[in-house]
Design an enzyme around this catalytic site. Structure first.
Site, short mmCIF file in Angstrom:
data_model
loop_
_atom_site.label_atom_id
_atom_site.label_comp_id
_atom_site.label_asym_id
_atom_site.label_seq_id
_atom_site.Cartn_x
_atom_site.Cartn_y
_atom_site.Cartn_z
CG MET A 1 37.84 32.57 28.18
SD MET A 1 36.41 33.52 27.61
CE MET A 1 37.05 35.19 27.76
CE1 TYR B 1 43.09 35.54 20.19
CE2 TYR B 1 43.08 34.40 22.31
CZ TYR B 1 42.42 34.79 21.14
OH TYR B 1 41.12 34.43 20.93
CE LYS C 1 38.58 30.18 53.88
NZ LYS C 1 39.10 31.36 54.61
NE ARG D 1 41.75 37.50 57.45
CZ ARG D 1 41.98 36.23 57.08
NH1 ARG D 1 42.69 35.98 55.99
NH2 ARG D 1 41.51 35.24 57.80
#
Length: 369
Positions: free
Chosen positions: A313, A264, A38, A136
């Site tokens: 990013m 930043y 998966k 779950r």
């Protein structure tokens, strides 16, 4: 091995084969092996990984969602594929691709029976999932009678397997809890078989279950993280090989003055004369902001270089003041010689999250056979 010329995730198929054989050696020859592929095979490449494992003799695959299983079928994977969390809207597509659903609740059972009837299915294989403590997904122990009532005089489906999932098999301090889960699973299957009239497959163990509780291997085991090189414990990690290695390069080098800032929000300010390098990888590639501001380091020519400032990013900046290097040189984030588990731990997370979070825009490069 070629040096990286851009950001790449290098996937070692020989390491995958080694890990499979190691885990296979921990269970009986007759025990079936389900490979969990998966989430793009834990962030690598589900199709390439599945083809390799199919040639190695894996008996089953499992994925989380129908879309993942359909992609494997379209690529040519022929082994049985279990879908761990199918949604009713995808039942017809699942049946069309011969994927086996995990049936985990009365609602899902009812709706899948309806879908199987609509498509005129007979003895379609399903896996019944029981909740033994993870809380779950899964039927409760007292749902057995209801399940049998639903299946009475119906031939649309066949119970191919009964399974559950261990919550803490990697934590030996929770051994008593895990043994309780095993006992609960045993009680459920013992009650179920006489009512069903035959004995379906039983599977319970995940990677850490295989390594720590092999007596509970039943008919099949499931492995995900172990196949990709992690055993959730140092002694097992030493026996396994990381499949994925994340590399990038130095795009540019800057020499900055005392008091100058980097990135930043001016999150990093130099205390003295420093040399920094910018790398073409960022949070859009799976290296989140939590790794910035001195939390984590990468390797440049086998030397540690701290990530400074806020992760951007598409870029991160590192401190290379004391490292002899140049623009275009390779940088290692994790993989061979630099554990992804250690990298993840610097941000209080785990290798699973780091690996599966590597963006699909990062180029995959395959080595081995």
């Amino acid at each position: 091995m070629a040096k990286a010329q851009e950001t790449v995730l290098e996937i070692d198929l020989d390491a995958l084969a080694h890990n499979y054989r190691y885990l296979r050696s921990k269970v009986a020859p007759e025990t079936k092996f389900m490979a969990v592929v998966k989430a793009f095979a834990y962030g690598s490449d589900a199709t390439k990984i599945a083809f390799k494992l199919e040639t190695l003799g894996v008996d089953y695959f499992s994925v989380a969602y129908v879309k993942e299983g359909v992609a494997l079928r379209e690529a040519g994977i022929s082994r049985p594929i279990l879908v761990l969390q199918p949604q009713p809207t995808n039942f017809e597509a699942m049946i069309e691709s011969c994927l086996e659903p995990s049936i985990y609740s009365p609602r899902i059972l009812r709706l899948f029976l309806a879908a199987a009837q609509k498509l005129d299915q007979k003895k379609y294989p399903v896996h019944l999932k029981f909740n033994t403590g993870l809380n779950r997904l899964g039927f409760c122990e007292n749902d057995v009678a209801h399940i049998m009532e639903c299946l009475s005089d119906r031939d649309e489906i066949k119970v191919e397997a009964i399974f559950s999932h261990l919550a803490a098999s990697d934590d030996l301090d929770e051994a008593r809890f895990t043994e309780g889960q095993i006992s609960s699973f045993e009680k459920i299957t013992t009650a179920f078989h006489p009512k069903l009239g035959y004995r379906p497959l039983q599977h319970l163990l995940n990677t850490s279950g295989i390594l720590n509780y092999p007596a509970a291997q039943y008919d099949m085991v499931r492995s995900g993280i172990g196949l990709y090189g992690f055993g959730n414990e140092a002694k097992f990690d030493q026996e396994l090989k990381p499949v994925a290695t994340l590399k990038t390069i130095i795009s540019q080098i800057h020499r900055i003055e005392p008091g100058e800032s980097v990135g930043y929000n001016r999150a990093f300010k130099a205390n003295g004369h420093q040399v920094i390098a910018t790398l073409p990888i960022g949070h859009a590639d799976g290296i989140g902001r939590q790794y910035g501001n001195g939390a984590t380091y990468v390797f440049v020519h086998d030397k540690k270089a701290m990530i400074i400032g806020n992760v951007c990013m598409d870029m991160i900046m590192i401190d290379i003041t004391d490292i002899e290097c140049k623009e275009g040189d390779e940088v290692l984030l994790f993989g061979k010689g630099a554990s992804a588990e250690n990298f993840a731990a610097t941000a209080n997370t785990i290798s699973y999250e780091l690996l599966t979070g590597i963006s699909q825009r990062v180029k995959r490069v395959f080595i081995g056979h």
